[in-house]
Write a protein that holds these residues in place. Sequence first.
Motif, mmCIF file in Angstrom:
data_model
loop_
_atom_site.group_PDB
_atom_site.id
_atom_site.type_symbol
_atom_site.label_atom_id
_atom_site.label_comp_id
_atom_site.label_asym_id
_atom_site.label_seq_id
_atom_site.Cartn_x
_atom_site.Cartn_y
_atom_site.Cartn_z
ATOM 1 N N HIS A 96 0.836 -1.199 0.000
ATOM 2 C CA HIS A 96 0.000 0.000 0.000
ATOM 3 C C HIS A 96 0.870 1.248 0.000
ATOM 4 O O HIS A 96 1.954 1.262 0.601
ATOM 5 C CB HIS A 96 -0.880 0.061 1.257
ATOM 6 C CG HIS A 96 -2.058 -0.851 1.222
ATOM 7 N ND1 HIS A 96 -3.254 -0.521 0.625
ATOM 8 C CD2 HIS A 96 -2.227 -2.103 1.732
ATOM 9 C CE1 HIS A 96 -4.116 -1.514 0.763
ATOM 10 N NE2 HIS A 96 -3.522 -2.494 1.432
ATOM 11 N N GLN A 97 0.379 2.313 -0.650
ATOM 12 C CA GLN A 97 0.956 3.625 -0.421
ATOM 13 C C GLN A 97 0.449 4.096 0.934
ATOM 14 O O GLN A 97 -0.716 3.890 1.283
ATOM 15 C CB GLN A 97 0.550 4.601 -1.522
ATOM 16 C CG GLN A 97 1.318 5.918 -1.454
ATOM 17 C CD GLN A 97 1.232 6.724 -2.734
ATOM 18 O OE1 GLN A 97 0.859 6.199 -3.782
ATOM 19 N NE2 GLN A 97 1.575 8.002 -2.658
ATOM 20 N N VAL A 98 1.324 4.692 1.706
ATOM 21 C CA VAL A 98 0.975 5.070 3.074
ATOM 22 C C VAL A 98 0.107 6.328 3.062
ATOM 23 O O VAL A 98 0.512 7.381 2.570
ATOM 24 C CB VAL A 98 2.237 5.300 3.934
ATOM 25 C CG1 VAL A 98 1.846 5.740 5.342
ATOM 26 C CG2 VAL A 98 3.070 4.014 4.006
ATOM 27 N N ILE A 102 -3.862 4.024 6.201
ATOM 28 C CA ILE A 102 -2.932 2.890 6.217
ATOM 29 C C ILE A 102 -1.998 2.995 7.409
ATOM 30 O O ILE A 102 -1.675 1.988 8.056
ATOM 31 C CB ILE A 102 -2.140 2.825 4.903
ATOM 32 C CG1 ILE A 102 -3.085 2.518 3.724
ATOM 33 C CG2 ILE A 102 -1.039 1.778 4.983
ATOM 34 C CD1 ILE A 102 -3.830 1.198 3.839
ATOM 35 N N ARG A 103 -1.575 4.206 7.749
ATOM 36 C CA ARG A 103 -0.733 4.375 8.926
ATOM 37 C C ARG A 103 -1.431 3.874 10.179
ATOM 38 O O ARG A 103 -0.830 3.189 11.008
ATOM 39 C CB ARG A 103 -0.357 5.853 9.103
ATOM 40 C CG ARG A 103 0.651 6.056 10.227
ATOM 41 C CD ARG A 103 0.450 7.357 10.967
ATOM 42 N NE ARG A 103 1.352 7.424 12.116
ATOM 43 C CZ ARG A 103 1.097 6.860 13.309
ATOM 44 N NH1 ARG A 103 -0.035 6.184 13.514
ATOM 45 N NH2 ARG A 103 1.975 6.944 14.297
ATOM 46 N N ILE A 106 -1.494 0.082 10.228
ATOM 47 C CA ILE A 106 -0.200 -0.463 10.655
ATOM 48 C C ILE A 106 -0.067 -0.361 12.169
ATOM 49 O O ILE A 106 0.374 -1.304 12.842
ATOM 50 C CB ILE A 106 0.957 0.272 9.950
ATOM 51 C CG1 ILE A 106 0.933 -0.012 8.446
ATOM 52 C CG2 ILE A 106 2.302 -0.147 10.541
ATOM 53 C CD1 ILE A 106 1.890 0.852 7.639
ATOM 54 N N LEU A 121 6.896 1.771 12.067
ATOM 55 C CA LEU A 121 6.069 2.972 12.061
ATOM 56 C C LEU A 121 6.881 4.217 12.433
ATOM 57 O O LEU A 121 6.649 5.310 11.895
ATOM 58 C CB LEU A 121 4.898 2.792 13.021
ATOM 59 C CG LEU A 121 3.684 3.698 12.829
ATOM 60 C CD1 LEU A 121 3.099 3.526 11.442
ATOM 61 C CD2 LEU A 121 2.632 3.381 13.882
ATOM 62 N N ILE A 124 8.454 5.448 9.302
ATOM 63 C CA ILE A 124 7.457 6.095 8.443
ATOM 64 C C ILE A 124 7.153 7.501 8.955
ATOM 65 O O ILE A 124 7.126 8.471 8.185
ATOM 66 C CB ILE A 124 6.179 5.237 8.379
ATOM 67 C CG1 ILE A 124 6.449 3.942 7.600
ATOM 68 C CG2 ILE A 124 5.028 6.016 7.742
ATOM 69 C CD1 ILE A 124 5.303 2.935 7.648
ATOM 70 N N GLN A 136 5.359 7.609 0.449
ATOM 71 C CA GLN A 136 5.862 6.436 1.163
ATOM 72 C C GLN A 136 4.968 5.235 0.868
ATOM 73 O O GLN A 136 3.749 5.371 0.738
ATOM 74 C CB GLN A 136 5.907 6.692 2.665
ATOM 75 C CG GLN A 136 6.835 7.832 3.057
ATOM 76 C CD GLN A 136 7.114 7.838 4.545
ATOM 77 O OE1 GLN A 136 7.866 7.009 5.058
ATOM 78 N NE2 GLN A 136 6.512 8.777 5.256
ATOM 79 N N CYS A 137 5.603 4.085 0.760
ATOM 80 C CA CYS A 137 4.884 2.835 0.482
ATOM 81 C C CYS A 137 5.313 1.794 1.507
ATOM 82 O O CYS A 137 6.375 1.910 2.121
ATOM 83 C CB CYS A 137 5.194 2.333 -0.930
ATOM 84 S SG CYS A 137 4.784 3.516 -2.247
ATOM 85 N N ALA A 138 4.480 0.785 1.680
ATOM 86 C CA ALA A 138 4.775 -0.274 2.649
ATOM 87 C C ALA A 138 4.481 -1.636 2.054
ATOM 88 O O ALA A 138 3.438 -1.833 1.412
ATOM 89 C CB ALA A 138 3.949 -0.077 3.922
#
Length: 364
Positions: A96-98, A102-103, A106, A121, A124, A136-138
């Motif tokens: 996923h793109q953050v 999404i943050r 996580i 985290l 990030i 940012q992506c994860a």
Amino acid sequence: MAAGGSILVVNAGSSSIKVAVFDDGLRATLSGAVTGIGGRGEIRLGTDTRAADLPDHTAALAALLEALAGQGITLADLRAAAHRVVHGGASLTRPHQVTPEIREAIAACAPLAPLHNPHNLAAIDAIAELAPDLPQCASFDTAFHAGNPALATRYALPDIEATRGIRRYGFHGISYAAMVRGWTDVTGTALPHRLLALHLGNGASICAIRDGRSVATTMGYSPLEGVTMGTRTGSIDGNAVLHLAETLGIEAARHMLNHKSGLLGLSGLSHDMRTLEQADSAAARFAIDHFCYWAARHSGSMIAAMEGLDAIAFTGGIGENAGAVRDSITVRLAWAGDVPVHVVPAQEERRIASDAAALLDGTA
């Protein structure tokens, strides 16, 4: 942000951050690490090393970005930062793109991986503070195993509130996904129908890969379960864990199971397979034999999950470099038939960069 620029891959731990830079052709151009976060630490980037005060992850990444700029890679040259995140839970089953949502997802998985997700985290959040315009992506270590059937993932527990979220998730998924993606380029052969993949390092797991998909793996609710590892016990009876918790206290038991066991606990010497192979002691030899025995024994379970075996692949620091360990395991699996055995270099960082590029290109 550079539209066709480089991708900075970030793998953050509690006191260190490993990084790699990939160009727009997904070729690694630079790698390094920041160690000693929380005090006086060290920044290594390429062949350059320097000491620095690194009180937290933000300071560490600020120093790292400064070091990158010193080697000609500025924020303007970066297309994205791409993170390894250990646990995605049941909802984050693909890269996923953050975003703020999404943050938070996580963060919600932090209780499932308290030794990993909070540090992932922190990196990030640090980059969001230092470079707010940088996407940012994860990528998630659990994602590759998300399609495992319920028979493989559910523990035999009652369905009550206290057991919500307690299931086998599996880890090292980025490594296994990279192996599948790059199989033909590395081996020159077609991906086998039933592949037994062993990621062996300080953390170790085994995956049953059928037609390119994980159908079972040895790690479970946490990275503790499964084979003997560098400092982790691997599988252990729940009542033994309760006994340790009652005797030592929960935190001391947790520390023993995760940081003082495995090869280190068995040998009384080291968690490093290279050190044990060079040691002339019965305890070191027993630790190596224990590692190989349980890797082979768990492999039998993975072969059963695939209902057969067409090839074996080793990856990870031990899997790639310890030939005697590979031989000891494969000899114990001779009953499964004469199948090809491959050594596949781990390409987790490149896979993370590839995931990020696909997200940004809209091809994920």
